[in-house]
Design a protein around this motif. Structure first.
Motif, PDB file in Angstrom:
ATOM      1  N   LEU A 114       0.855  -1.180   0.000  1.00  0.00           N
ATOM      2  CA  LEU A 114       0.000   0.000   0.000  1.00  0.00           C
ATOM      3  C   LEU A 114       0.895   1.235   0.000  1.00  0.00           C
ATOM      4  CD1 LEU A 114      -2.939  -0.870   0.022  1.00  0.00           C
ATOM      5  CD2 LEU A 114      -1.658  -2.365   1.545  1.00  0.00           C
ATOM      6  N   MET A 115       0.557   2.191  -0.852  1.00  0.00           N
ATOM      7  CA  MET A 115       1.332   3.418  -1.016  1.00  0.00           C
ATOM      8  C   MET A 115       2.781   3.109  -1.376  1.00  0.00           C
ATOM      9  SD  MET A 115      -0.379   5.705   2.050  1.00  0.00           S
ATOM     10  CE  MET A 115      -0.389   7.251   1.114  1.00  0.00           C
ATOM     11  N   GLY A 116       3.001   1.926  -1.961  1.00  0.00           N
ATOM     12  CA  GLY A 116       4.328   1.525  -2.369  1.00  0.00           C
ATOM     13  C   GLY A 116       5.287   1.282  -1.232  1.00  0.00           C
ATOM     14  N   THR A 117       4.773   1.217   0.018  1.00  0.00           N
ATOM     15  CA  THR A 117       5.649   1.270   1.196  1.00  0.00           C
ATOM     16  C   THR A 117       5.306   0.245   2.261  1.00  0.00           C
ATOM     17  OG1 THR A 117       5.937   3.654   0.830  1.00  0.00           O
ATOM     18  CG2 THR A 117       6.471   2.829   3.032  1.00  0.00           C
ATOM     19  N   TYR A 118       4.029  -0.067   2.432  1.00  0.00           N
ATOM     20  CA  TYR A 118       3.562  -0.846   3.574  1.00  0.00           C
ATOM     21  C   TYR A 118       3.046  -2.191   3.058  1.00  0.00           C
ATOM     22  CZ  TYR A 118       3.602   3.979   5.249  1.00  0.00           C
ATOM     23  OH  TYR A 118       3.973   5.272   5.545  1.00  0.00           O
ATOM     24  N   GLU A 119       3.713  -3.279   3.443  1.00  0.00           N
ATOM     25  CA  GLU A 119       3.456  -4.577   2.818  1.00  0.00           C
ATOM     26  C   GLU A 119       2.560  -5.481   3.646  1.00  0.00           C
ATOM     27  OE1 GLU A 119       5.816  -8.503   1.004  1.00  0.00           O
ATOM     28  OE2 GLU A 119       6.864  -7.136   2.360  1.00  0.00           O
ATOM     29  N   ILE A 120       1.540  -6.023   2.983  1.00  0.00           N
ATOM     30  CA  ILE A 120       0.855  -7.201   3.491  1.00  0.00           C
ATOM     31  C   ILE A 120       1.371  -8.378   2.661  1.00  0.00           C
ATOM     32  CG2 ILE A 120      -1.190  -6.725   2.066  1.00  0.00           C
ATOM     33  CD1 ILE A 120      -2.830  -8.206   4.267  1.00  0.00           C
ATOM     34  N   GLN A 121       1.870  -9.394   3.350  1.00  0.00           N
ATOM     35  CA  GLN A 121       2.608 -10.468   2.706  1.00  0.00           C
ATOM     36  C   GLN A 121       1.700 -11.381   1.876  1.00  0.00           C
ATOM     37  OE1 GLN A 121       5.286 -11.443   1.497  1.00  0.00           O
ATOM     38  NE2 GLN A 121       6.487 -12.643   2.958  1.00  0.00           N
ATOM     39  N   ILE A 122       2.215 -11.781   0.734  1.00  0.00           N
ATOM     40  CA  ILE A 122       1.635 -12.835  -0.099  1.00  0.00           C
ATOM     41  C   ILE A 122       2.645 -13.970  -0.111  1.00  0.00           C
ATOM     42  CG2 ILE A 122       1.022 -13.463  -2.468  1.00  0.00           C
ATOM     43  CD1 ILE A 122      -0.069 -10.604  -2.793  1.00  0.00           C
ATOM     44  N   LEU A 123       2.213 -15.136   0.336  1.00  0.00           N
ATOM     45  CA  LEU A 123       3.130 -16.274   0.478  1.00  0.00           C
ATOM     46  C   LEU A 123       2.311 -17.556   0.539  1.00  0.00           C
ATOM     47  CD1 LEU A 123       6.328 -16.679   1.140  1.00  0.00           C
ATOM     48  CD2 LEU A 123       5.495 -17.232   3.426  1.00  0.00           C
ATOM     49  N   ASP A 124       2.882 -18.644   0.060  1.00  0.00           N
ATOM     50  CA  ASP A 124       2.232 -19.940   0.209  1.00  0.00           C
ATOM     51  C   ASP A 124       2.470 -20.429   1.637  1.00  0.00           C
ATOM     52  OD1 ASP A 124       1.213 -22.457   0.137  1.00  0.00           O
ATOM     53  OD2 ASP A 124       2.521 -23.207  -1.453  1.00  0.00           O
ATOM     54  N   SER A 125       1.490 -20.183   2.492  1.00  0.00           N
ATOM     55  CA  SER A 125       1.575 -20.604   3.897  1.00  0.00           C
ATOM     56  C   SER A 125       0.661 -21.786   4.186  1.00  0.00           C
ATOM     57  CB  SER A 125       1.208 -19.427   4.815  1.00  0.00           C
ATOM     58  OG  SER A 125       2.101 -18.356   4.639  1.00  0.00           O
ATOM     59  N   PHE A 126       0.286 -22.518   3.142  1.00  0.00           N
ATOM     60  CA  PHE A 126      -0.575 -23.682   3.329  1.00  0.00           C
ATOM     61  C   PHE A 126       0.285 -24.865   3.767  1.00  0.00           C
ATOM     62  CE2 PHE A 126      -2.736 -27.517   1.771  1.00  0.00           C
ATOM     63  CZ  PHE A 126      -3.991 -27.361   2.357  1.00  0.00           C
ATOM     64  N   GLN A 127       0.095 -25.275   5.013  1.00  0.00           N
ATOM     65  CA  GLN A 127       0.845 -26.389   5.586  1.00  0.00           C
ATOM     66  C   GLN A 127       2.348 -26.221   5.323  1.00  0.00           C
ATOM     67  OE1 GLN A 127      -0.975 -29.983   4.029  1.00  0.00           O
ATOM     68  NE2 GLN A 127      -2.916 -29.602   5.088  1.00  0.00           N
ATOM     69  N   ALA A 128       2.823 -24.993   5.490  1.00  0.00           N
ATOM     70  CA  ALA A 128       4.230 -24.669   5.268  1.00  0.00           C
ATOM     71  C   ALA A 128       4.707 -23.763   6.401  1.00  0.00           C
ATOM     72  CB  ALA A 128       4.412 -23.979   3.919  1.00  0.00           C
ATOM     73  N   ASP A 129       5.956 -23.912   6.785  1.00  0.00           N
ATOM     74  CA  ASP A 129       6.507 -23.171   7.919  1.00  0.00           C
ATOM     75  C   ASP A 129       7.362 -22.000   7.453  1.00  0.00           C
ATOM     76  OD1 ASP A 129       5.354 -24.874   9.814  1.00  0.00           O
ATOM     77  OD2 ASP A 129       7.045 -26.270   9.714  1.00  0.00           O
ATOM     78  N   THR A 130       7.232 -20.898   8.138  1.00  0.00           N
ATOM     79  CA  THR A 130       8.120 -19.751   8.011  1.00  0.00           C
ATOM     80  C   THR A 130       7.930 -18.929   9.276  1.00  0.00           C
ATOM     81  OG1 THR A 130       8.859 -17.959   6.551  1.00  0.00           O
ATOM     82  CG2 THR A 130       6.486 -18.212   6.846  1.00  0.00           C
ATOM     83  N   TYR A 131       8.634 -17.813   9.403  1.00  0.00           N
ATOM     84  CA  TYR A 131       8.425 -16.972  10.595  1.00  0.00           C
ATOM     85  C   TYR A 131       7.044 -16.332  10.502  1.00  0.00           C
ATOM     86  CZ  TYR A 131      10.764 -13.689   7.308  1.00  0.00           C
ATOM     87  OH  TYR A 131      11.165 -12.966   6.214  1.00  0.00           O
ATOM     88  N   HIS A 132       6.389 -16.233  11.658  1.00  0.00           N
ATOM     89  CA  HIS A 132       4.966 -15.905  11.673  1.00  0.00           C
ATOM     90  C   HIS A 132       4.673 -14.500  11.159  1.00  0.00           C
ATOM     91  CE1 HIS A 132       4.228 -19.685  13.534  1.00  0.00           C
ATOM     92  NE2 HIS A 132       4.810 -19.370  14.675  1.00  0.00           N
ATOM     93  N   ASP A 133       5.584 -13.551  11.423  1.00  0.00           N
ATOM     94  CA  ASP A 133       5.327 -12.201  10.921  1.00  0.00           C
ATOM     95  C   ASP A 133       5.815 -12.024   9.484  1.00  0.00           C
ATOM     96  OD1 ASP A 133       8.023 -12.226  11.507  1.00  0.00           O
ATOM     97  OD2 ASP A 133       7.967 -10.535  12.905  1.00  0.00           O
ATOM     98  N   GLY A 134       5.989 -13.175   8.798  1.00  0.00           N
ATOM     99  CA  GLY A 134       6.311 -13.152   7.377  1.00  0.00           C
ATOM    100  C   GLY A 134       5.433 -14.084   6.573  1.00  0.00           C
ATOM    101  N   GLN A 135       4.438 -14.715   7.220  1.00  0.00           N
ATOM    102  CA  GLN A 135       3.570 -15.624   6.487  1.00  0.00           C
ATOM    103  C   GLN A 135       2.463 -14.844   5.789  1.00  0.00           C
ATOM    104  OE1 GLN A 135       2.115 -17.732  10.213  1.00  0.00           O
ATOM    105  NE2 GLN A 135       0.180 -17.692   9.083  1.00  0.00           N
ATOM    106  N   ALA A 136       1.652 -15.538   5.000  1.00  0.00           N
ATOM    107  CA  ALA A 136       0.580 -14.879   4.264  1.00  0.00           C
ATOM    108  C   ALA A 136      -0.321 -14.101   5.219  1.00  0.00           C
ATOM    109  CB  ALA A 136      -0.246 -15.903   3.495  1.00  0.00           C
ATOM    110  N   GLY A 137      -0.623 -12.865   4.830  1.00  0.00           N
ATOM    111  CA  GLY A 137      -1.503 -12.034   5.634  1.00  0.00           C
ATOM    112  C   GLY A 137      -0.805 -11.253   6.717  1.00  0.00           C
ATOM    113  N   ALA A 138       0.487 -11.487   6.909  1.00  0.00           N
ATOM    114  CA  ALA A 138       1.245 -10.718   7.892  1.00  0.00           C
ATOM    115  C   ALA A 138       1.468  -9.294   7.391  1.00  0.00           C
ATOM    116  CB  ALA A 138       2.589 -11.380   8.171  1.00  0.00           C
TER     117      ALA A 138
END
Length: 258
Positions: A114-138
């Motif tokens: 948003l505004m080229g600056t503030y990111e809402i993450q898009i990621l395949d987080s279906f039954q997949a692990d990553t850091y929580h504040d970097g998964q889809a919807g973070a």
């Protein structure tokens, strides 16, 4: 107390304290008429359609993202809208690659800014692990989503986002922060979250003064994430003028509220 007095007392307790009507003294403008889309995913009549399945003419660098069968796939370099937006409602549908490849942040990674600056993450987080504040919807590196509402790779996900842009004082200091509400596949995942600033990987978030409107951008992270049905609505508050002080009206009697 007699039964008669008890019943009478209870009846009095249920009577309204005043039969008058509260009026706030504001003369409101009629809200604009907006015709909703035929479905909740379809753009309403006042939406700015950023991608309708045919071309990427609303985006800078859009010519480098291939369009086929009503879908655009991440190509070379990020894309940035030619129009700019402040407070807005954004609808976007996306699908992670199938079959999935990679792990963590290397699996179906993109991002909506948003505004080229503030990111809402898009990621395949279906039954997949990553850091929580970097998964889809973070909100990247600031907060995880309230729930993981991912659909399986190859299926379509929907984000519906309500964005409140930050405001800055004339001296560049922050007047009010940005807020975001986001719904992922019908599930609320961000509820009026107050952003701490931008969303970088390499440092803490911070606000830096910028214009009241900015572009929407979608990230190229090297993964062939697909997108369709992207639209945005600019948001303006209801408009009215305080034409008199609030008052209570009871028949012909009007009692001002001081």
């Amino acid at each position: 107390m007699s039964r008669f007095l008890l019943v009478a007392s209870l009846a009095l307790m249920t009577l309204p304290l005043s039969a008058g009507e509260y009026l706030n003294g504001i003369t409101w403008q009629a809200p604009p008429v907006v015709t909703p889309g035929e479905t909740n995913a379809a753009p309403p009549s006042d939406a700015i359609v950023l991608f309708d399945g045919t071309d990427m003419s609303k985006w800078k660098n859009g010519e480098n993202w291939p369009v086929a069968d009503g879908v655009v796939t991440v190509g070379k370099g990020q894309i940035v809208t030619k129009d700019e937006f402040g407070d807005c409602q954004v609808h976007i549908e996306w699908s992670a690659p199938n079959p999935p490849t990679g792990n963590g942040q290397g699996r179906g990674n993109s991002g909506l800014f948003l505004m080229g600056t503030y990111e809402i993450q898009i990621l395949d987080s279906f039954q997949a692990d990553t850091y929580h504040d970097g998964q889809a919807g973070a909100i990247y590196k600031q907060t995880p989503p309230m729930a993981n509402a991912m659909r399986a790779p190859g299926q379509w996900n929907t984000y519906d986002i309500i964005w409140t842009a930050p405001r800055f004082n004339e001296d560049g200091s922050l007047k009010s922060p940005a807020y975001i509400t986001a719904i992922h596949n019908g599930v609320v995942i961000q509820h009026h979250f107050e952003l701490l600033g931008d969303t970088p990987y390499h440092r803490p978030p911070a606000y830096k003064a910028h214009p009241p409107k900015g572009p929407i951008s979608i990230q190229d992270h090297g993964n062939p994430v697909r997108f369709r049905n992207i639209w945005v609505r600019e948001l303006s508050p209801a408009s009215g003028e305080q034409t008199r002080k609030p008052y209570i009206r009871d028949g012909q009697k009007e009692t001002p509220i001081e």
